[in-house]
Scaffold this motif. Structure first.
Motif, mmCIF file in Angstrom:
data_model
loop_
_atom_site.group_PDB
_atom_site.id
_atom_site.type_symbol
_atom_site.label_atom_id
_atom_site.label_comp_id
_atom_site.label_asym_id
_atom_site.label_seq_id
_atom_site.Cartn_x
_atom_site.Cartn_y
_atom_site.Cartn_z
ATOM 1 N N LYS A 43 0.826 -1.215 0.000
ATOM 2 C CA LYS A 43 0.000 0.000 0.000
ATOM 3 C C LYS A 43 0.859 1.264 0.000
ATOM 4 N N GLY A 44 2.166 1.079 -0.176
ATOM 5 C CA GLY A 44 3.051 2.233 -0.166
ATOM 6 C C GLY A 44 3.387 2.728 1.219
ATOM 7 N N LEU A 45 3.183 1.895 2.230
ATOM 8 C CA LEU A 45 3.440 2.267 3.614
ATOM 9 C C LEU A 45 4.656 1.507 4.141
ATOM 10 N N THR A 46 5.487 2.169 4.911
ATOM 11 C CA THR A 46 6.719 1.569 5.409
ATOM 12 C C THR A 46 6.467 0.715 6.643
ATOM 13 N N GLN A 47 7.501 -0.008 7.045
ATOM 14 C CA GLN A 47 7.386 -0.801 8.267
ATOM 15 C C GLN A 47 7.145 0.107 9.474
ATOM 16 N N GLU A 48 7.775 1.266 9.486
ATOM 17 C CA GLU A 48 7.557 2.201 10.592
ATOM 18 C C GLU A 48 6.116 2.710 10.586
ATOM 19 N N ASP A 49 5.567 2.984 9.389
ATOM 20 C CA ASP A 49 4.149 3.357 9.297
ATOM 21 C C ASP A 49 3.284 2.261 9.908
ATOM 22 N N MET A 50 3.633 1.009 9.614
ATOM 23 C CA MET A 50 2.869 -0.135 10.122
ATOM 24 C C MET A 50 2.889 -0.175 11.649
ATOM 25 N N VAL A 51 4.070 0.053 12.235
ATOM 26 C CA VAL A 51 4.186 0.041 13.695
ATOM 27 C C VAL A 51 3.324 1.139 14.299
ATOM 28 N N ILE A 52 3.349 2.312 13.688
ATOM 29 C CA ILE A 52 2.571 3.439 14.213
ATOM 30 C C ILE A 52 1.073 3.227 14.013
ATOM 31 N N LEU A 53 0.667 2.787 12.835
ATOM 32 C CA LEU A 53 -0.759 2.587 12.574
ATOM 33 C C LEU A 53 -1.325 1.438 13.400
ATOM 34 N N SER A 54 -0.488 0.475 13.775
ATOM 35 C CA SER A 54 -0.942 -0.585 14.682
ATOM 36 C C SER A 54 -1.373 0.007 16.017
ATOM 37 N N GLY A 55 -0.849 1.178 16.328
ATOM 38 C CA GLY A 55 -1.227 1.861 17.564
ATOM 39 C C GLY A 55 -2.684 2.267 17.620
ATOM 40 N N ALA A 56 -3.401 2.143 16.489
ATOM 41 C CA ALA A 56 -4.849 2.383 16.505
ATOM 42 C C ALA A 56 -5.538 1.408 17.446
ATOM 43 N N HIS A 57 -4.870 0.292 17.741
ATOM 44 C CA HIS A 57 -5.427 -0.693 18.672
ATOM 45 C C HIS A 57 -5.372 -0.216 20.120
ATOM 46 N N THR A 58 -5.000 1.028 20.321
ATOM 47 C CA THR A 58 -5.044 1.605 21.655
ATOM 48 C C THR A 58 -6.477 1.929 22.082
ATOM 49 N N ILE A 59 -7.419 1.923 21.118
ATOM 50 C CA ILE A 59 -8.831 2.118 21.462
ATOM 51 C C ILE A 59 -9.667 1.010 20.842
ATOM 52 N N GLY A 60 -10.855 0.812 21.406
ATOM 53 C CA GLY A 60 -11.792 -0.156 20.847
ATOM 54 C C GLY A 60 -11.661 -1.544 21.445
ATOM 55 N N ASP A 61 -12.436 -2.451 20.883
ATOM 56 C CA ASP A 61 -12.395 -3.831 21.364
ATOM 57 C C ASP A 61 -12.372 -4.797 20.195
ATOM 58 N N ALA A 62 -12.209 -6.070 20.522
ATOM 59 C CA ALA A 62 -12.188 -7.121 19.512
ATOM 60 C C ALA A 62 -13.125 -8.230 19.954
ATOM 61 N N ARG A 63 -13.576 -9.026 19.001
ATOM 62 C CA ARG A 63 -14.439 -10.149 19.342
ATOM 63 C C ARG A 63 -13.602 -11.323 19.841
ATOM 64 N N CYS A 64 -14.183 -12.056 20.762
ATOM 65 C CA CYS A 64 -13.484 -13.225 21.295
ATOM 66 C C CYS A 64 -13.083 -14.198 20.192
ATOM 67 N N SER A 65 -13.905 -14.292 19.152
ATOM 68 C CA SER A 65 -13.612 -15.231 18.067
ATOM 69 C C SER A 65 -12.272 -14.949 17.398
#
Length: 325
Positions: A178-200
């Protein structure tokens, strides 16, 4: 300079010109003259939704991500399925996506005051930006001018959206496509600082990691025990929610990265950020500096919002976000 070198230089110049033109077509304040209250209306709808649903910022962030990673940021995730084609939103990967109503409500209001002007893709990008601000992240400007795509295929979600089981190499390759670097990936993974996930989405990691019949050994045992209490190993519990970042599930902060330092990443795709010295160093750098993470996150969101956008005369401006014109 030989012919091949000259040809290569010309190609580089042409590609550079195309990128420059694309950048120019996405502009901050794009609707300043054509629909002055566009961004304000979107913000009002996000705030209205937040009153009754505290999880809406996470929903809208995820909606933006899932839109941009399939066919680019073109609003294709919003389209309904048709008798002859199953759309992205009906893919099993996207069956937990929410926030469509916020986008639709904003679109209805915008069509009343500025018919045929504001794209659904831009509404999604604005709503994600508002979600960051409402979650105490750093505000940022959204370059706009995206147009809406006309195609949405469920099959494309499987090859474009990274599942929670991905390892570091797989994630890096996925983001690079997608034209995004590994560092972009590490930072965008930080979106998991909010919200929830399903147990499944974590059942196999808790009970049968890599077909071992045991929990993932990289998961902190005490944290795994807590997760097992919330997510017993039965299919009827699959839709239960578990916080992505238990210390602060509604605030965009760096505690997501601190969780990783203690082996408390919810997904394999979270904890894998600690599997190489390079990405582990990036995790450490963000873990104890909220301002640095928030600044980096805002910049990464803007960059992601440019992925494969349609501009100019490409695509269309939908009258309704769930159907093509």
């Amino acid at each position: 300079m030989g012919f091949r070198e000259a040809e290569a230089l010309l190609l580089t110049l042409v590609l550079g010109l195309c990128v420059t033109q694309l950048e120019a077509q996405l502009q901050v304040g794009f609707y300043r003259n054509s629909c002055p209250n566009a961004e304000k209306i979107v913000t009002e709808e996000v705030v209205k939704a937040l009153v009754t649903h505290p999880g809406v910022p996470a929903d809208l962030l995820r909606l933006h991500f899932h839109d941009c990673f399939v066919r680019g940021c073109d609003g294709s995730v919003l389209l309904d399925s048709t008798p002859g084609s199953t759309a992205e939103k009906d893919s099993p990967i996207n069956n937990s996506l929410e926030g469509y109503d916020v986008v639709d409500n904003a679109k209805t209001r915008l069509e009343a005051v500025c018919p045929g002007i504001v794209s659904c893709a831009d509404i999604v990008a604005f709503a994600a930006r508002d979600s960051v601000k409402l979650s105490k992240g750093i505000p940022y400007d959204v370059p706009a001018g995206r147009r809406d795509g006309r195609v949405s295929l469920s099959s494309e979600t499987f090859t474009n959206l990274p599942p929670p089981t991905f390892n570091l190499d797989q994630l890096t390759q996925n983001f690079a496509s997608k034209g995004l670097t590994q560092e972009d990936m590490v930072i965008l993974s930080g979106a998991h600082t909010i919200g929830d996930a399903r147990c499944s989405s974590i059942t196999s990691r808790l009970y049968n990691f890599n077909s071992t019949g045991k929990a993932d050994p990289s998961l902190d045992p005490a944290y795994a025990a807590k997760l097992k209490k919330k997510c017993p190993p039965t299919s009827v519990n699959g839709n239960r929610g578990v916080d992505m970042d238990p210390p602060s599930p509604t605030i965009i902060d760096s505690s997501y990265y601190r969780n990783l330092l203690f082996h408390r990443g919810l997904f394999t795709s979270d904890q894998t950020l600690m599997s190489s010295p390079v990405t582990a160093a990036q995790v450490m750098k963000n873990a104890f500096n909220d301002f640095l993470f928030n600044r980096n996150f805002a910049a990464a969101m803007v960059k992601m919002g440019r992925v494969e956008v349609l501009t100019g005369t490409n695509g269309e401006i939908r009258k309704k976000c769930n159907v093509i014109n």
